[in-house]
Design a protein around this motif. Structure first.
Motif, mmCIF file in Angstrom:
data_model
loop_
_atom_site.group_PDB
_atom_site.id
_atom_site.type_symbol
_atom_site.label_atom_id
_atom_site.label_comp_id
_atom_site.label_asym_id
_atom_site.label_seq_id
_atom_site.Cartn_x
_atom_site.Cartn_y
_atom_site.Cartn_z
ATOM 1 N N HIS A 59 -1.201 -21.696 -17.181
ATOM 2 C CA HIS A 59 -0.151 -22.591 -17.679
ATOM 3 C C HIS A 59 -0.453 -24.009 -17.226
ATOM 4 O O HIS A 59 -1.353 -24.252 -16.416
ATOM 5 N N CYS A 60 0.333 -24.956 -17.759
ATOM 6 C CA CYS A 60 0.147 -26.368 -17.413
ATOM 7 C C CYS A 60 0.907 -26.712 -16.128
ATOM 8 O O CYS A 60 1.332 -25.819 -15.394
ATOM 9 N N ASP A 61 1.090 -28.017 -15.868
ATOM 10 C CA ASP A 61 1.644 -28.416 -14.563
ATOM 11 C C ASP A 61 3.137 -28.711 -14.609
ATOM 12 O O ASP A 61 3.658 -29.447 -13.780
ATOM 13 N N ILE A 165 15.575 -30.109 -3.946
ATOM 14 C CA ILE A 165 14.940 -29.701 -5.192
ATOM 15 C C ILE A 165 15.462 -30.611 -6.302
ATOM 16 O O ILE A 165 16.639 -30.967 -6.320
ATOM 17 N N THR A 166 14.600 -30.988 -7.232
ATOM 18 C CA THR A 166 14.956 -31.951 -8.271
ATOM 19 C C THR A 166 15.586 -31.247 -9.466
ATOM 20 O O THR A 166 14.896 -30.578 -10.244
ATOM 21 N N TYR A 184 5.389 -21.703 -10.807
ATOM 22 C CA TYR A 184 4.493 -20.717 -11.412
ATOM 23 C C TYR A 184 3.033 -21.154 -11.342
ATOM 24 O O TYR A 184 2.160 -20.362 -10.975
ATOM 25 N N SER A 185 2.747 -22.405 -11.707
ATOM 26 C CA SER A 185 1.351 -22.866 -11.767
ATOM 27 C C SER A 185 1.265 -24.326 -11.319
ATOM 28 O O SER A 185 0.896 -25.199 -12.118
ATOM 29 N N PRO A 186 1.617 -24.609 -10.065
ATOM 30 C CA PRO A 186 1.638 -26.008 -9.617
ATOM 31 C C PRO A 186 0.244 -26.622 -9.595
ATOM 32 O O PRO A 186 -0.710 -26.012 -9.110
ATOM 33 N N ALA A 187 0.144 -27.844 -10.123
ATOM 34 C CA ALA A 187 -1.143 -28.548 -10.109
ATOM 35 C C ALA A 187 -1.349 -29.287 -8.801
ATOM 36 O O ALA A 187 -2.483 -29.564 -8.405
ATOM 37 N N GLN A 191 4.693 -32.472 -5.419
ATOM 38 C CA GLN A 191 5.970 -32.335 -6.120
ATOM 39 C C GLN A 191 7.022 -31.606 -5.283
ATOM 40 O O GLN A 191 8.218 -31.724 -5.538
ATOM 41 N N PHE A 192 6.586 -30.862 -4.254
ATOM 42 C CA PHE A 192 7.524 -30.079 -3.446
ATOM 43 C C PHE A 192 8.059 -30.854 -2.247
ATOM 44 O O PHE A 192 8.994 -30.381 -1.585
#
Length: 403
Positions: A59-61, A165-166, A184-187, A191-192
């Motif tokens: 998946h994407c980011d 959390i945003t 699921y699929s963090p790039a 972001q966390f």
């Protein structure tokens, strides 16, 4: 055996997640194998195929929103054969958020939460999926959640309401507030931010027979570790839920106004981006006509203290959980290192070539920004409280009586 009324008190007053283990629910489905259940389901629906949602393992980011998913029709036996035969190596499949009334009557009638102290529960749902099937991180605005794992293992990440959390209301789904972080699929890990640094990340793996209590407004990201079947119900919290319903009405009013004219985009593209698919066919309502009656219910419900918030009830709940500690297992937070390890394991799913999904949504970004500003939980709460205070002032000034 624990008195169901005691269990009800212990569950209803829990402000942290608990797992109930070694608690026997006398449901007929627990006497079946997974294959037996699938065969019973197929026989009940005369071997007709049902709609499964499907997604790729890569998946994407950004979170794996429903708009990225496809659909395929399978019988339950076909799903079983594929999942056992590793036919889902590159994709996952899910038939979830479905009412158990679609089960054979002998199975659905045995599903009862009475032993937990909750008679006549409504909206009992089941969640079926293969390995990798997931629900993006969100919290539920209504009630608290009782989750029963029937077959397979399922992973939960949970976070308290005040975790940084945003929140996002895009995609919009009534009673679900999603977040922008991609579990699921963090790039990337940036972001966390500080999530997980202050003992605010809780990890749970549910096995068959486990019962998870998810307190009100706790964030959660859920993913199947293998082919899994889960049953759940939300227990209403009348006082808190009445305010939440007013808030959800406010949010829907704002979003409907903002998306009323999408002529600049055409073919309802904007609405398909903003709304979760299950919201697209909701009937049109005159929300302004609903807003005042909902506010009246909030005012009526908040005249007296919520019994669940009384110190006596809270103390009694803790006393019961302590007494039956072999049944009530408090979920403990994980270390920040463990939390990061989970994210790094998931990051291998990210595929840069799929990031075009994010780019395609950039033209709606300004609309999304406006919605998230106007419909941010803090904004909604402030607006609703101001409106409620205006109503209370009118009642006090004019001696009005709420009907």
């Amino acid at each position: 055996m624990i008195d169901p009324l005691d269990i009800r008190t212990a569950i209803s007053t829990a402000n942290e997640p608990y797992i109930l283990r070694n608690f026997h629910l006398d449901w007929e489905i627990f006497r079946l194998t997974f294959d037996d259940w699938c065969q019973r389901m197929d026989k009940h629906i005369r071997n007709e195929a049902v709609q499964f949602t499907s997604g790729t393992m890569k998946h994407c980011d950004i979170p794996y929103w429903e708009r990225f998913r496809t659909h395929e029709h399978l019988t339950f036996s076909e799903f079983t054969k594929k999942s056992i035969g590793d036919a889902f190596n590159d994709r996952w499949y899910s038939h979830s958020y479905r009412d158990i009334l679609s089960w054979p009557e002998s199975l659905s009638k045995s599903i009862s939460f009475a032993k937990l102290g909750f008679e006549n529960t409504e909206d009992i749902l089941f969640w079926l999926g293969s390995k990798g099937a997931n629900t993006p991180c969100h919290y539920d605005t209504y009630g608290f959640n009782i989750v029963v794992q029937v077959f397979g293992r399922k992973s939960w990440l949970l976070f308290p309401p005040k975790t940084p959390i945003t929140a996002t209301r895009v995609p919009f789904e009534e009673s679900s507030v999603y977040c922008k972080q991609n579990f699921y699929s963090p790039a990337d890990m940036d972001q966390f931010g500080d999530i997980g640094k202050n003992q605010d990340a809780f990890e749970v793996t549910l096995s068959p027979g486990d019962i998870l209590i998810v307190p009100a407004n706790w964030w959660h990201y859920v993913e199947n570790l293998e082919t899994s079947l889960t049953v759940n119900t939300w227990i209403p919290l009348n006082v808190k839920d009445s305010l939440a319903r007013l808030g959800e009405c406010f949010v829907r009013m704002q979003i409907e106004q903002i998306t009323a004219d999408d002529s600049d985009f055409g073919n309802e593209e904007l609405r398909k981006y903003i709304y979760n698919p299950n919201e697209m066919n909701e009937p049109d309502l005159n929300l302004m006509n609903l807003f005042k009656p909902l506010a009246d219910v909030v005012i009526e419900n908040t005249k007296n203290e919520d019994p669940l918030d009384s110190q006596e009830t809270l103390s009694r709940g803790q006393e019961i959980r302590d007494k039956y500690h072999s049944t009530f297992h408090k979920v403990e937070p994980v270390s920040h290192d463990r939390f990061r390890q989970i994210l790094l394991q998931n990051s291998v799913r990210h595929e840069h070539a799929l990031d075009e999904r994010k780019i395609n949504g950039m033209r709606f970004q300004e609309v999304e920004n406006v919605i998230n500003a106007v419909c941010h939980p803090k904004t909604v709460d402030s607006a609703c409280q101001l409106y409620l205070q205006q109503i209370r002032n009118e009642i006090s000034k004019n001696g009005l009586v709420i009907k």
